[in-house]
Design an enzyme around this catalytic site. Structure first.
Site, PDB file in Angstrom:
ATOM      1  N   ASN A 180     -31.070 -94.194  -4.337  1.00 43.76           N
ATOM      2  CA  ASN A 180     -30.358 -93.961  -2.941  1.00 43.76           C
ATOM      3  C   ASN A 180     -31.500 -93.426  -2.012  1.00 43.76           C
ATOM      4  OD1 ASN A 180     -30.928 -91.218  -3.955  1.00 43.76           O
ATOM      5  ND2 ASN A 180     -29.133 -90.400  -3.182  1.00 43.76           N
TER       6      ASN A 180
ATOM      7  N   ASP B 106     -18.391 -90.195  -3.012  1.00 45.68           N
ATOM      8  CA  ASP B 106     -19.308 -90.579  -3.730  1.00 45.68           C
ATOM      9  C   ASP B 106     -18.925 -91.165  -5.269  1.00 45.68           C
ATOM     10  OD1 ASP B 106     -21.468 -89.460  -2.280  1.00 45.68           O
ATOM     11  OD2 ASP B 106     -20.865 -87.504  -2.565  1.00 45.68           O
TER      12      ASP B 106
END
Length: 409
Positions: free
Chosen positions: A99, A173
């Protein structure tokens, strides 16, 4: 029994929740997941105060939730030897999950265009805040901001007379992580069939827009009932609104087919006199009397306790659920009966309830739920598997290019 992803190697260079959540699910399916952390560790190891739990590895439920089943390796990838060790791991990997923002990846030579030249079969799983295109592509993104706020959830999911809700950390998430896992599995299949990998990108922003897609398209027609935020008293279907019982428990009903459910619901609140009432039936007529009907249901439901009202709804076979708080969910017999939850004992001897991933298999046994590994706990073993001698590993650790077991707190 062979797991679906037995033999698949995943390298994770990701922090916080979305990317690690995805890799954790792949580990559940049998993949060998190696989590690479900097010497400082994944920031999720340091969020104890946010979650009201003890600080340190001895009872780190948050890190365990997202990282069970992985091997944890600590490398300083900004050093030559640390970067070389990461490259050795990638050379034998099937999947790489990260990420890191695009500019950082490119500077480190870890962007997809660079890696696919070296490792053409590699599947690159990328978690983004806002996606790889558009004016916001380089902005930092968390689920509070990119998912809840800009993605259209937080600005609409509240009564017009109230204020935006406090988001639940990790909510967006976890959805991103599971969406990414679905894409990775498809790309992994393609790589096996064709020898060509791919980059799979899932963003918090796009995921939120997908999640609210039903009402996002409804909003375009301009009807007042779809212009959220809205008063619950003005929702077009008053059978899709929560109401409070006598003992202060909120009950959420869900009867999208209003006309089909109307006659069945009136006896539940002992208002058979309203059957056929032209103010409230059919649903087209209701639109001129929404607030009046809301008040009737609100007052009638308030005459019953939670158990009494639930019993009446069960008898009528109508869909509803109690709006449970977290402590109620932890004790919910269905949550335990359906194996949503399990118990894990941590190094300090405390037993805590942990959540399982929501994909359930019939003929595939899921692994035992174990605590997340300490920072650098598997560094020596993994580097040894890559061919490093103990002397070389000792030298890297001494130079700060890697670390072995580091307990925080």
């Amino acid at each position: 029994m062979t797991k679906p992803l037995a033999g698949v190697k995943v390298v994770e260079l990701a922090t916080f929740i979305a990317g690690p959540c995805c890799a954790r699910f792949l580990a559940d399916l049998g993949a060998d997941v190696i989590k690479i952390e900097s010497p400082k560790g994944d920031p999720l190891r340091y969020t104890a105060v946010n979650e009201g739990r003890p600080y340190g590895d001895a009872e780190d439920t948050s890190f365990t939730l997202e990282n069970t089943g992985k091997r944890c390796v600590t490398l300083n990838t900004k050093t030559e030897n640390g970067k070389a060790a990461l490259e050795k791991l990638l050379a034998s990997a099937d999947v790489f999950i990260t990420n890191i923002r695009p500019n950082g990846l490119k500077r480190a030579g870890l962007d997809y265009e660079t890696l696919k030249q070296k490792y053409p079969k590699l599947v690159f799983g990328y978690v983004s805040g806002y996606g790889e295109k558009g004016p916001a592509r380089d902005l930092p993104g968390f689920d509070y901001t990119a998912f809840f706020a800009r993605g259209g959830v937080m600005g609409t999911m509240y009564d017009v007379d109230a204020k935006p809700m406090t988001p639940v950390a990790g909510f967006g998430d976890h959805q991103v992580g599971m969406y990414l896992a679905a894409g990775i599995l498809a790309a992994l299949y393609r790589a096996r069939e064709t020898g060509k990998g791919d980059q799979v990108t899932v963003s918090l922003f796009h995921s939120a827009i997908w999640d609210i897609g039903l009402y996002l398209q409804c909003n375009q027609y301009g009807d007042s009932s779809t212009q959220w935020p809205i008063s619950q008293k003005k929702i077009a279907n008053q059978f899709q609104v929560p109401h409070k019982t006598k003992d202060d428990q909120w009950i959420m009903m869900s009867m999208p087919q209003y006309d089909a459910m109307y006659d069945r619901f009136m006896p539940v609140i002992e208002r058979e006199d309203l059957i056929g009432d032209p103010r409230f039936y059919p649903q087209t007529a209701l639109q001129d009397h929404l607030e009046e009907f809301y008040e009737i249901i609100h007052q009638e439901v308030a005459k019953y306790t939670k158990d009494e009202f639930c019993s009446r709804m069960d008898a009528a076979d109508l869909p509803y659920a109690v709006c449970q708080t977290w402590n109620q969910v932890l004790e919910d017999p269905q949550a335990w009966g359906a194996d949503c939850l399990t118990k894990v004992t941590f190094p300090n001897g405390k037993e805590r309830t942990m959540v399982r991933t929501p994909v359930v298999f019939t003929d595939t046994e899921m692994p035992e739920y174990e605590r997340g590994h300490f920072l650098g706990e598997d560094t020596r073993a993994v580097l040894a598997q890559l061919g490093y001698s103990q002397a070389q590993i000792d030298a890297m650790i001494a130079a700060g290019e890697a670390t072995d077991v580091t307990r925080i707190g």
